[in-house]
Design an enzyme around this catalytic site. Structure first.
Site, PDB file in Angstrom:
ATOM      1  N   ASN A   7      -7.044  12.853  -0.541  1.00 49.66           N
ATOM      2  CA  ASN A   7      -6.993  11.530  -1.171  1.00 49.66           C
ATOM      3  C   ASN A   7      -8.381  10.916  -0.982  1.00 49.66           C
ATOM      4  O   ASN A   7      -8.690  10.405   0.088  1.00 49.66           O
ATOM      5  CB  ASN A   7      -5.910  10.672  -0.500  1.00 49.66           C
ATOM      6  CG  ASN A   7      -5.914   9.241  -1.014  1.00 49.66           C
ATOM      7  OD1 ASN A   7      -6.543   8.945  -2.025  1.00 49.66           O
ATOM      8  ND2 ASN A   7      -5.200   8.361  -0.307  1.00 49.66           N
ATOM      9  N   LYS A   9      -9.602   8.322  -2.294  1.00 51.50           N
ATOM     10  CA  LYS A   9      -9.645   6.841  -2.394  1.00 51.50           C
ATOM     11  C   LYS A   9     -10.813   6.437  -3.303  1.00 51.50           C
ATOM     12  O   LYS A   9     -11.132   7.177  -4.235  1.00 51.50           O
ATOM     13  CB  LYS A   9      -9.724   6.223  -0.992  1.00 51.50           C
ATOM     14  CG  LYS A   9      -8.662   6.813  -0.059  1.00 51.50           C
ATOM     15  CD  LYS A   9      -8.505   6.067   1.219  1.00 51.50           C
ATOM     16  CE  LYS A   9      -7.437   6.743   2.062  1.00 51.50           C
ATOM     17  NZ  LYS A   9      -7.160   6.033   3.300  1.00 51.50           N
ATOM     18  N   HIS A  93       0.814   4.009  -2.015  1.00 53.15           N
ATOM     19  CA  HIS A  93      -0.032   4.154  -0.821  1.00 53.15           C
ATOM     20  C   HIS A  93      -0.110   2.820  -0.093  1.00 53.15           C
ATOM     21  O   HIS A  93      -0.099   1.762  -0.714  1.00 53.15           O
ATOM     22  CB  HIS A  93      -1.431   4.623  -1.240  1.00 53.15           C
ATOM     23  CG  HIS A  93      -2.276   5.020  -0.074  1.00 53.15           C
ATOM     24  ND1 HIS A  93      -2.932   4.079   0.695  1.00 53.15           N
ATOM     25  CD2 HIS A  93      -2.542   6.218   0.480  1.00 53.15           C
ATOM     26  CE1 HIS A  93      -3.570   4.714   1.677  1.00 53.15           C
ATOM     27  NE2 HIS A  93      -3.344   6.014   1.566  1.00 53.15           N
ATOM     28  N   GLU A  95      -2.487   1.259   1.129  1.00 53.03           N
ATOM     29  CA  GLU A  95      -3.571   0.376   0.680  1.00 53.03           C
ATOM     30  C   GLU A  95      -3.177  -0.368  -0.584  1.00 53.03           C
ATOM     31  O   GLU A  95      -3.573  -1.518  -0.783  1.00 53.03           O
ATOM     32  CB  GLU A  95      -4.864   1.196   0.500  1.00 53.03           C
ATOM     33  CG  GLU A  95      -5.469   1.546   1.856  1.00 53.03           C
ATOM     34  CD  GLU A  95      -6.180   2.880   1.924  1.00 53.03           C
ATOM     35  OE1 GLU A  95      -6.538   3.441   0.881  1.00 53.03           O
ATOM     36  OE2 GLU A  95      -6.365   3.372   3.059  1.00 53.03           O
ATOM     37  N   GLU A 164       2.935   8.148   6.250  1.00 53.71           N
ATOM     38  CA  GLU A 164       1.614   7.727   6.700  1.00 53.71           C
ATOM     39  C   GLU A 164       1.740   6.429   7.498  1.00 53.71           C
ATOM     40  O   GLU A 164       1.766   5.341   6.898  1.00 53.71           O
ATOM     41  CB  GLU A 164       0.699   7.480   5.496  1.00 53.71           C
ATOM     42  CG  GLU A 164       0.469   8.693   4.633  1.00 53.71           C
ATOM     43  CD  GLU A 164      -0.846   8.589   3.856  1.00 53.71           C
ATOM     44  OE1 GLU A 164      -1.691   9.473   4.044  1.00 53.71           O
ATOM     45  OE2 GLU A 164      -1.030   7.619   3.106  1.00 53.71           O
ATOM     46  N   GLY A 170      -7.134   6.083   8.619  1.00 53.40           N
ATOM     47  CA  GLY A 170      -8.551   5.741   8.737  1.00 53.40           C
ATOM     48  C   GLY A 170      -8.946   5.206  10.101  1.00 53.40           C
ATOM     49  O   GLY A 170     -10.038   4.660  10.273  1.00 53.40           O
ATOM     50  N   SER A 209      -5.474  10.019   9.710  1.00 56.80           N
ATOM     51  CA  SER A 209      -6.464  10.578  10.647  1.00 56.80           C
ATOM     52  C   SER A 209      -6.284  12.075  10.899  1.00 56.80           C
ATOM     53  O   SER A 209      -6.529  12.556  12.008  1.00 56.80           O
ATOM     54  CB  SER A 209      -6.472   9.783  11.962  1.00 56.80           C
ATOM     55  OG  SER A 209      -6.870   8.439  11.723  1.00 56.80           O
TER      56      SER A 209
HETATM   57  P1  PGA Z   1      -7.150   9.071   6.544  1.00 55.70           P
HETATM   58  O1  PGA Z   1      -6.376   8.544   5.236  1.00 55.70           O
HETATM   59  O2  PGA Z   1      -7.072  10.563   6.524  1.00 55.70           O
HETATM   60  O3  PGA Z   1      -8.574   8.577   6.356  1.00 55.70           O
HETATM   61  O4  PGA Z   1      -6.495   8.471   7.717  1.00 55.70           O
HETATM   62  C1  PGA Z   1      -5.153   9.116   4.857  1.00 55.70           C
HETATM   63  C2  PGA Z   1      -4.585   8.400   3.652  1.00 55.70           C
HETATM   64  O5  PGA Z   1      -4.680   7.174   3.582  1.00 55.70           O
HETATM   65  O6  PGA Z   1      -3.995   9.030   2.750  1.00 55.70           O
END
Ligand code: PGA
Length: 246
Positions: A7, A9, A93, A95, A164, A170, A209
């Site tokens: 992903n 983003k 997601h 976000e 998630e 992140g 992460s």
């Molecule tokens: P990350 O993001 O691997 O940077 O934690 C995962 C995601 O939001 O799909």
């Protein structure tokens, strides 16, 4: 088949996308026993499609709108994505939920549009830190899934789900594989209970992460069927290591 998805983003221009895929393809060319997916920004879909169309790597989008067409400035429909060779789309997601205010009802309509249009959605669910600390993880995940799948209960085999935890995204602070496993098992039991004809085709991915060092540990868990990778997927070598980590 296990599903390992990037992903990206809001990262990577079309030019950077070309460079990335050119580096990435040779690193995963012999990997045929797992599905590899790149969820790229809308603006990279065209170039990614050109480079991936004769390969085993799938193309995904990070969002979609539920209306088929019309006066929805800035939105993208299922048909537009399908026409670009997209086979998966991330829906809900965290976000989108927490930065853009996307509600469960909207997510439900997006899932419906995807299933109608033949696009396989990856529904994202997960609790925030305060919810986890209040012991609400299962309640939050269950509510998100029930609302997202409202009226689609008979079609759960047509979607994948990414667990998630919001606090792990992140942050460099992943869930432990054991804790994730417990939630994944809970999600699968829930799917069985809401769809009597469930055939077990939903893959439950872990995200938050994931990196080349910890990916293999997650994939050892019996109910972790894949990974959704943000930050570490931006480097083609790191993402290839994750793909090859189990
Ligand atoms: P990350 O993001 O691997 O940077 O934690 C995962 C995601 O939001 O799909």
């Amino acid at each position: 088949m296990k599903l390992i998805s990037a992903n990206w983003k809001m990262n990577m221009t079309p030019t950077q996308t070309r460079d990335y895929i050119t580096k990435f393809l040779p690193l995963v060319k012999d990997v045929k026993d797992r599905e590899i997916l790149l969820c790229v920004p809308y603006t990279s879909l065209c170039v990614a499609y050109d480079l991936l169309k004769d390969t085993h790597i799938k193309l995904g989008a990070q969002n979609v709108y539920y209306e088929p067409k019309g006066a929805f400035t800035g939105e993208i429909s299922v048909a537009m994505l399908k026409d670009l060779g997209v086979s998966y789309v991330i829906v809900g997601h965290s976000e989108r939920r927490w930065i853009f205010g996307e509600r469960d009802e909207t997510i439900n309509r997006k899932l419906l549009a995807c299933l109608d249009g033949g696009l396989r959605p990856i529904l994202c669910v997960g609790e925030r830190l305060e919810e986890r600390e209040a012991g609400l993880t299962f309640k939050v995940v269950e509510t998100q899934i029930r609302l997202a799948l409202s009226s689609l209960e008979d079609h759960t085999d047509m979607i994948d789900i990414a667990y998630e935890p919001v606090w792990a995204i992140g942050s460099g602070n992943p869930a432990t594989p054991e804790d994730a496993q417990i939630v994944h098992k809970f999600i699968k039991d829930l799917l069985k209970s809401i769809n009597k004809n469930y055939q077990g085709k939903t893959r439950v991915l872990y995200g938050g992460s994931v990196n080349p060092q910890n990916a293999g540990e997650f994939m050892k868990m019996p109910d972790i069927d894949g990974l959704l990778v943000g930050t570490a997927s931006l480097d083609p070598e790191a993402f290839a290591k994750i793909v090859n980590s189990f």
